[in-house]
Design an enzyme around this catalytic site. Sequence first.
Site, short mmCIF file in Angstrom:
data_model
loop_
_atom_site.label_atom_id
_atom_site.label_comp_id
_atom_site.label_asym_id
_atom_site.label_seq_id
_atom_site.Cartn_x
_atom_site.Cartn_y
_atom_site.Cartn_z
N SER A 252 -17.27 3.48 -6.93
CA SER A 252 -16.08 3.34 -5.82
C SER A 252 -16.76 3.36 -4.49
O SER A 252 -17.01 2.21 -4.28
CB SER A 252 -15.43 4.84 -6.11
OG SER A 252 -13.84 4.79 -5.61
N LYS B 107 7.09 15.08 6.56
CA LYS B 107 6.14 15.87 7.35
C LYS B 107 5.12 16.82 6.49
O LYS B 107 4.07 17.11 6.52
CB LYS B 107 6.60 16.46 8.62
CG LYS B 107 5.78 16.97 9.38
CD LYS B 107 4.71 15.81 10.02
CE LYS B 107 3.84 16.27 11.11
NZ LYS B 107 2.99 15.38 11.56
#
Length: 270
Positions: A86, A138
Amino acid sequence: MPWPWRRKSRRKMARIAIEGPIAGATRERVLKALHQVEEREFPALLLRIDSPGGTVGDSQEIHAGLLRLRAKGCKVVASFGNISASGGVYVGVAAERIVANPGTITGSIGVILRGNNLSKLLERIGISFETVKSGLYKDILSPDRALSEGERELLQALIDSSYGQFVSAVAEGRGLSESVVRSFADGRVFSGAQAKELGLVDELGDEEDARRLAARLADLDEEKTRPVTFGRPRKGLGVLIPGRALWGELQTALSLELAWGGQPLWLYRP
């Protein structure tokens, strides 16, 4: 007359090791080491990578630092150790050449983002959250509730953008088309031997083979040129405590689940 540590090193080779998850501390250490290598004008860098990857931004900054060093004329050869997956791949493809052991675990090209839905547990023990927010998203990935469909679509778009950046970097670094990279960049892992067949690495071998390759690329003496290591992690007296290594591994695992929760990662997480 320059100080000894600022003298030019045109006939020497530098070495930097990236070990463990890539995060802020690793980024700071590696970027400082890259600056020292550039300042002393080393003609070659042996980059040893033994990492499952890590945070996106930190991996990108190291990648950019390596490209800047190459632009100065330094030959960079990456040596993949036990694992370079990765984000470790993302950093590695900034090198001019990559050498991996036949059994190296590599690949895992992709992005992962995880949150924790603890709503049922919290309900069972009588804990609830009161949230006041300025916008609909949020409190995305809040642990006291499941994702809404809109939130899932928003996060998927974020992941897709990060994935596209990853694919583009691998394609450019390895001289492959993006379509070819996408054909195997689905999170799967490969052995070093498989990665060579795919074009992810150039040669099979150990760190010594990578050192010799770097020496050849920089026109240095293969037999006599030994690397000077920069950016060693600081080690305190804690390394002498029995069980310290196991404790460190547990701390790292906890960090992955808590400190990195809720953010996109270029990380191999079996």
